[in-house]
Design an enzyme around this catalytic site. Structure first.
Site, short mmCIF file in Angstrom:
data_model
loop_
_atom_site.label_atom_id
_atom_site.label_comp_id
_atom_site.label_asym_id
_atom_site.label_seq_id
_atom_site.Cartn_x
_atom_site.Cartn_y
_atom_site.Cartn_z
N SER A 109 -10.04 73.96 39.35
CA SER A 109 -11.01 73.36 40.28
C SER A 109 -12.43 73.52 39.71
O SER A 109 -12.70 73.03 38.62
CB SER A 109 -10.87 73.97 41.67
OG SER A 109 -11.55 73.18 42.64
N GLU A 207 -7.37 65.73 37.72
CA GLU A 207 -6.94 65.99 39.09
C GLU A 207 -8.17 66.07 39.98
O GLU A 207 -9.29 66.23 39.48
CB GLU A 207 -6.13 67.30 39.18
CG GLU A 207 -6.90 68.57 38.87
CD GLU A 207 -7.62 69.18 40.07
OE1 GLU A 207 -7.20 68.92 41.22
OE2 GLU A 207 -8.63 69.88 39.86
N HIS A 277 -4.71 70.68 43.05
CA HIS A 277 -4.71 71.21 44.41
C HIS A 277 -3.42 70.81 45.12
O HIS A 277 -3.42 70.02 46.07
CB HIS A 277 -5.92 70.70 45.18
CG HIS A 277 -7.23 71.14 44.61
ND1 HIS A 277 -7.77 70.58 43.46
CD2 HIS A 277 -8.10 72.08 45.01
CE1 HIS A 277 -8.93 71.16 43.20
NE2 HIS A 277 -9.16 72.07 44.12
#
Length: 306
Positions: A109, A207, A277
């Protein structure tokens, strides 16, 4: 540089270089590291020193990062959570410390910015893997998410096939190269900085989470205009969790957006990978060599430790 593998009884350092972790969930995750993996824990000084939406002040989070790389007792560094903030400290990191003390570094992330900077400034292979407080600290973390930590103890190939998830081929081909990437938002934020994403001859994986299709469209378009798809050898599409339009709002689909921007480069491309995620979250090395084969629907990634 490949970091040294772990062994049971080793000490791992826990830091929060972005947002503050949820302490109750972090405690559950630390129990997993200690009881399931047989590791010892050393918490960063500022893991629980929230400063607004940041885990601590910039200089404090930077201090924790430097301290863990300099600590000879610490054999790996695992990030407590993502959120926001790593790009704020990237320019002040002493990358000579990292070059001279290569260690396992794990997160995803917002940690994407550090994966990029560590690879470019210190040539260090790192790990894009589930976070302690937001993934492993859940009441019932997925067994496959936990299993990914085993690659830290023994050099092993990651062979991703449809045994893990259904994979869709968008463009056929077989390509090889270093695998790089991570969170789309963070990768785009690197453009025009000293840590700009480099995809030349590499396999790019992407992502993201909670971004409406028009926002994904904008970011993919920026990567395309910056030549990042054209430079890449191949493209891997990970999980885009909850990247849907507001209810009742006219929108292109996420699939249309991805196809329109990515496929124009003509590079072998597959989607459906459980990177990001999602549950399970498959952990992979970042910066090591990989092979993408759309004919047998596999992504084979070389070990991330020695």
């Amino acid at each position: 540089m490949l970091p040294q593998r772990l062994k049971k009884g080793d000490t791992v350092g826990i830091i929060a270089p972005a947002s503050p972790p949820k302490q109750e969930k972090l405690e559950k995750a630390l129990t997993f590291l200690e009881e399931d993996l047989g590791l010892k824990i050393k918490l960063g000084k500022y893991v629980d020193s929230p400063y607004g939406y940041l885990a601590a002040k910039d200089e404090e989070r930077l201090e924790d990062l430097h301290a863990m790389f300099l600590d000879n007792e610490v054999k790996a560094i695992i990030c407590a959570c993502g959120g926001y903030g790593t790009a704020r400290i990237a320019s002040n990191i002493d990358y000579e410390i990292i070059k001279n003390n290569p260690k396992i570094f794990w997160g995803y992330s917002d940690i994407t910015f550090l994966h990029q900077s560590f690879l470019q400034k210190a040539n260090l292979v790192t790990f894009h893997g589930p976070m302690l407080s937001s993934d492993i600290g859940l009441d019932n973390p997925h067994p496959i998410s936990k299993l990914g930590f085993q690659q830290l103890f023994e050099p092993m190939e990651t062979v991703y096939s449809e045994d893990f998830s259904s994979l869709d081929v968008l463009k056929e081909g077989i390509v090889r190269g270093e695998i790089v990437g991570g969170n789309l938002t963070l990768l785009v934020s690197s453009l025009g900085t000293p840590f700009e994403l480099n995809t030349k001859g590499k396999i790019l994986f992407l992502e993201d989470i909670d971004e409406q299709p028009y926002k994904v469209d904008r970011m993919l378009n920026q990567l395309k205009m910056a030549g990042k798809f054209e430079d890449a050898n191949g493209i891997v599409i990970g999980d885009f969790h909850n990247c849907v339009p507001d209810e009742g709002k006219d929108s292109l689909s996420l699939e249309e957006v991805i196809s329109q921007h990515v496929l124009g480069a003509g590079k072998p491309t597959m989607k459906g990978f459980k990177f990001g995620h999602c549950t399970p979250h498959i952990a992979i090395p970042h910066g090591t060599h990989a092979e993408l084969n759309t004919h047998n629907k596999t992504l084979i990634i070389q070990p991330g430790v020695q």
